[in-house]
Motif scaffolding. Structure first.
Motif, PDB file in Angstrom:
ATOM      1  N   CYS A 134     106.938  49.216  64.080  1.00 33.57           N
ATOM      2  CA  CYS A 134     106.669  50.386  63.248  1.00 33.57           C
ATOM      3  C   CYS A 134     105.328  50.981  63.644  1.00 33.57           C
ATOM      4  N   PRO A 139     105.082  58.609  65.092  1.00 33.67           N
ATOM      5  CA  PRO A 139     105.472  59.077  63.760  1.00 33.67           C
ATOM      6  C   PRO A 139     104.938  58.161  62.657  1.00 33.67           C
ATOM      7  N   PRO A 141     104.771  55.714  59.268  1.00 34.37           N
ATOM      8  CA  PRO A 141     105.638  54.583  58.891  1.00 34.37           C
ATOM      9  C   PRO A 141     106.783  55.028  57.984  1.00 34.37           C
ATOM     10  N   ARG A 142     107.940  54.475  58.251  1.00 38.03           N
ATOM     11  CA  ARG A 142     109.107  54.702  57.396  1.00 38.03           C
ATOM     12  C   ARG A 142     109.462  53.366  56.760  1.00 38.03           C
ATOM     13  N   THR A 143     108.852  53.104  55.623  1.00 40.82           N
ATOM     14  CA  THR A 143     109.018  51.793  54.988  1.00 40.82           C
ATOM     15  C   THR A 143     110.458  51.551  54.556  1.00 40.82           C
ATOM     16  N   GLY A 144     111.202  52.621  54.270  1.00 38.97           N
ATOM     17  CA  GLY A 144     112.605  52.438  53.906  1.00 38.97           C
ATOM     18  C   GLY A 144     113.394  51.808  55.028  1.00 38.97           C
ATOM     19  N   LEU A 145     113.108  52.220  56.254  1.00 41.40           N
ATOM     20  CA  LEU A 145     113.795  51.636  57.402  1.00 41.40           C
ATOM     21  C   LEU A 145     113.332  50.204  57.639  1.00 41.40           C
ATOM     22  N   HIS A 212     112.696  52.660  64.981  1.00 40.78           N
ATOM     23  CA  HIS A 212     113.156  54.003  65.298  1.00 40.78           C
ATOM     24  C   HIS A 212     112.404  54.542  66.500  1.00 40.78           C
ATOM     25  N   ARG A 241     109.650  62.826  65.681  1.00 39.50           N
ATOM     26  CA  ARG A 241     110.574  61.761  66.062  1.00 39.50           C
ATOM     27  C   ARG A 241     110.609  61.608  67.567  1.00 39.50           C
ATOM     28  N   ARG A 267     117.998  56.087  64.409  1.00 38.31           N
ATOM     29  CA  ARG A 267     117.692  57.104  63.408  1.00 38.31           C
ATOM     30  C   ARG A 267     117.914  56.570  61.998  1.00 38.31           C
ATOM     31  N   SER A 268     118.921  55.708  61.839  1.00 36.45           N
ATOM     32  CA  SER A 268     119.252  55.163  60.524  1.00 36.45           C
ATOM     33  C   SER A 268     119.826  53.765  60.706  1.00 36.45           C
ATOM     34  N   ALA A 335     117.617  55.533  54.396  1.00 31.92           N
ATOM     35  CA  ALA A 335     116.348  55.292  55.069  1.00 31.92           C
ATOM     36  C   ALA A 335     115.721  56.598  55.507  1.00 31.92           C
TER      37      ALA A 335
END
Length: 335
Positions: A134, A139, A141-145, A212, A241, A267-268, A335
């Protein structure tokens, strides 16, 4: 041959076909290190005669190309699978072996197309660690992912590691603090910094790098395996992205022992095939508290959940319960 051991092919005359399948007692054991459009690149446990001593640090020489044999057509085979091969094991140009058996898997990283799709898509088998890569910025952080990857790791039997990249551009402390209650290792890297803490975790294990696009995953792999020469992408300045630079998973040998599997950027991450009960088993200190829950309790909104009672009685760490619930909720949150 007894009459029961043969059958006639409809429309093919009376030529009998035996039900007995060959045992392939001389099959060679191998590990799948790459998959591309129905072709499987395999690394034999013992190099074929005349090719010993030719393997380089990446482990990409001394390999054998193979396809699935007839009995394996309906059996999934992915990077990391331990298989048995027959046929041409020379590895020479144009040669092709056949995969005739696949060992039972000790772990499996898998995903679905989305959360409503129950059909699993295996990604990597028999790995020990899932290294969730991560970026701290660019980009962001995407904590959901991250949470979804953690759920997939616990469900698939892998030990998760969180690797925070670009620590030269942002402070890793806030993200690190968010995941400390889970007890998973967290390492931060920077382009000009040593990778010793990460290398110590990876040594003599099979690890999967996952994240990602644009987070620096392939850059890390190139530093860990200098001869890997994996493509490095750039982040789109408008969308934030990254461009997909690794088109397929590939397993590479680490110089100091172990294997790292680089995977395409995603991506997801669909969790339609995940059994949430398996996620609970990864939390030994909390699983027992759910034993008295009502059947069907989701451990999130139920008023009489055993987790709440355990917190009230001081038998469970509130931070651990909150973290677990965040992971359980990740399955229902895009996510």
């Amino acid at each position: 041959m007894d009459e029961d051991d043969v059958r006639t092919r409809p429309g093919r005359g009376s030529r009998p076909r035996t039900r007995t399948r060959p045992e392939h007692a001389d099959a060679a054991r191998a590990v799948v290190v790459a998959v591309d459009r129905g072709r499987y690149t395999c690394r034999p446990e013992t190099a074929p005669a005349g090719r010993r001593g030719q393997a380089d640090v990446t482990g990409l020489t001394g390999l054998v190309a193979a396809v699935r044999g007839g009995s394996m057509r309906r059996t999934s085979v992915v990077v990391g699978d331990r298989v048995e091969l027959v046929g041409d094991l020379s590895g020479s140009a144009g040669s092709l072996a056949r995969i005739v058996r696949r060992d039972e898997r000790t772990s499996l990283l898998r995903r679905t197309a989305d959360d409503s799709d129950p059909v699993e898509r295996p990604i990597v088998a028999n790995a020990d660690l899932l290294v969730i890569v991560c970026a701290l910025t660019d980009p962001p952080p995407r904590t959901g992912l991250i949470d979804r990857c953690l759920v997939a790791a616990y469900d698939g039997g892998l030990t998760p590691v969180l690797c925070l990249t670009k620590a030269d551009l942002a402070d890793p402390a806030p993200v690190r603090a968010s995941y400390e209650p889970l007890g998973l290792p967290v390492v931060a890297t920077r382009p000009d910094g040593a990778l010793d803490p990460l290398q110590a975790l990876l040594r003599d294990t099979t690890s999967v790098f996952f994240g990602h696009s644009g987070v620096g995953k392939s850059t890390l792999v190139n530093r860990l395996v200098p001869d890997a020469d994996r493509a490095i992408g750039v982040v789109n300045a408008v969308t934030g992205r990254g461009r997909h630079t690794s088109s397929a998973a590939v397993a590479l040998a680490l110089p100091d022992g172990g294997t790292v599997v680089d995977t395409p950027g995603i991506r997801s991450f669909g969790l339609g095939a995940v059994q949430l009960e398996r996620v609970l088993t990864a939390f030994d200190d909390l699983a027992a508290a759910t034993a008295d829950c009502e059947p069907g309790c989701d451990h999130l909104t139920a008023p009489d959940c055993g987790l709440d009672e355990a917190v009230r009685q001081g038998r469970a760490d509130p931070a651990r319960v909150a973290s677990l619930r965040r992971l359980l909720a990740a399955r229902a949150t895009p996510a």
